[in-house]
Design a protein around this motif. Structure first.
Motif: not given
Length: 436
Positions: A295-313
């Motif tokens: 894919k073309l990158r559409t997120m900041y490079v730390d997106a995968d690490r921050r995913r767990a923090e956003l699951l509830a939203h």
């Protein structure tokens, strides 16, 4: 049609004979369409029956016209005859298309509907009622139900009696169409029901106990005097081979055409945020095998690490994680997602054979872990660059709707369906509906 044939004949015959010949040709085509039930008002505006009838009648009509001209030794250039035939068929098909559009438009606004009675078991009729309510183009306005046992009405449709009272309900409520669930009556009971309503001139439809089966997969096969439904399971080897070839060839052509767009988009991604403009991720492919998706990158490079923090939203569904205002998405990335430009590198996956142009979207490995038995069937085919999910609402759909659409594709996939989805994809992408 009459005018086209008359003009062609005028060069070889007198005006009177040319007009008579044109009139005869037009009447012949009209009769052929009628003989193949092309004027059956019950089928107007639904399915492909109307077009198939015109094509079949046109083939017979063209053969007869050429034969008559040859036997009568009428001196006309073949190119003029072919032009008259092609022009006539095109005009008839165009007229039928306009008529169909008018009928469907009227039905969409609640007009030109036929009063319809559903007869059968509550569970079967509940699903059928919802389907007919969601598809007014069929022209079937459900005004009542006759059910086995005690059951309340639903979706604003009342229960007017039980199955044994269906014939009386037809007479009392001016019903024009009766849909009978195949499982609710024995053969002898259905036969008696037909006798009772014959004088009412109603149309009888039998609903078999099958769901999400495209009409192209079903045919009637008489066995010892009993009509049986034959249902095709899966595409033929020829269709499969053509699909593979189409993926590789068309995928390669689209990839070559997309290279300038990809180059500009990659440059914008790199300028907009630090890191590689491209992003790779492990996804589940056919039969659950893992492949690397581009894919073309559409997120900041730390997106995968921050995913767990956003699951509830999550704004997605029960299984797929999505956020309308995901803070990990870059400004450039949001623009790329709006028009699905970030998905273009997956054309390389298509050319490599990891993916198909059309199919269910490739899930994450952690999403597959939550699949039940039905959802797992999404993996029976190669994942696609686009699919029914994309052209039917994308991220706005809940998980049950997503699975239903994907399974409908998996069960009914065909080359014509693929071409239709590819055509609808452009409208969905440029409309941006459900893209986030």
């Amino acid at each position: 049609m009459t005018a086209a044939v008359a003009v062609v004949l005028a060069s070889a015959l007198g005006l009177d004979l040319a007009l008579a010949g044109g009139l005869a040709a037009g009447m012949a085509f009209t009769l052929l369409i009628g003989a193949t039930r092309g004027y059956d008002l019950r089928r107007t505006g639904s399915g492909s029956h109307e077009y198939k009838v015109i094509v079949r009648a046109g083939w017979v009509w063209a053969t007869l016209l050429i034969t008559v001209l040859y036997v009568a030794e009428v001196a006309i250039e073949p190119i003029y005859v072919i032009g008259a035939i092609a022009g006539s068929l095109t005009a008839v098909l165009l007229a039928r298309t306009l008529e169909r559009a008018l009928v469907r438009r009227r039905r969409r606004h609640g007009e030109w509907q036929r009063r319809t009675l559903l007869v059968g078991d509550p569970e079967h009729l509940r699903s059928l009622t919802m389907q007919l309510r969601q598809d007014p183009h069929q022209g079937l306005d459900v005004v009542g139900l006759c059910v086995n046992g005690a059951a309340p009405g639903w979706a604003g449709v009342p229960v007017l009696g039980d199955v044994t009272e269906a014939a009386d309900v037809v007479a009392e409520h001016g019903v024009g169409v009766v849909v009978v669930a195949a499982s609710c009556m024995a053969a002898a009971e259905l036969r008696r029901f037909c006798w009772e309503v014959e004088s009412r001139g109603v149309e009888l439809l039998i609903a078999p106990n099958i769901e999400e089966v495209a009409a192209a997969r079903v045919a009637v096969r008489p066995v010892s005097g009993t009509p049986l439904l034959t249902v095709a399971i899966g595409p033929s080897r020829t269709q499969h081979s053509i699909k593979v070839a189409l993926d590789r060839v068309l995928g390669g052509v689209l990839l070559a055409g997309a290279l300038p767009v990809l180059a500009v988009a990659a440059l914008l991604v790199r300028i907009g945020s630090a890191g590689s403009p491209f992003y790779t991720q492990q996804r589940a492919g056919r039969d659950g095998t893992t492949f690397t998706m581009f894919k073309l990158r559409t997120m900041y490079v730390d997106a995968d690490r921050r995913r767990a923090e956003l699951l509830a939203h999550s704004d997605g569904n029960e299984v797929m994680f999505k956020m309308r205002n995901d803070p990990r998405i870059t400004p450039v990335g949001r623009m790329l997602r709006r028009f699905s430009v970030d998905e273009l590198p997956q054309l390389w996956n298509v050319v490599r054979g990891d993916m198909s142009l059309v199919g269910p979207r490739p899930p994450l490995r952690e999403e597959v872990a939550d699949y039940d038995q039905d959802a797992w069937q999404r993996l029976r085919v190669k994942p696609g660059l686009t699919g029914l999910w994309q052209v039917s609402g994308r991220s706005d759909l809940d998980w049950a709707q997503t699975v239903r659409l994907d399974l409908h594709y998996v069960d009914n996939r065909s080359l014509l369906m693929d071409l239709g989805i590819l055509g609808r994809t452009f409208r969905a992408v440029f409309g941006g509906r459900g893209a986030y």
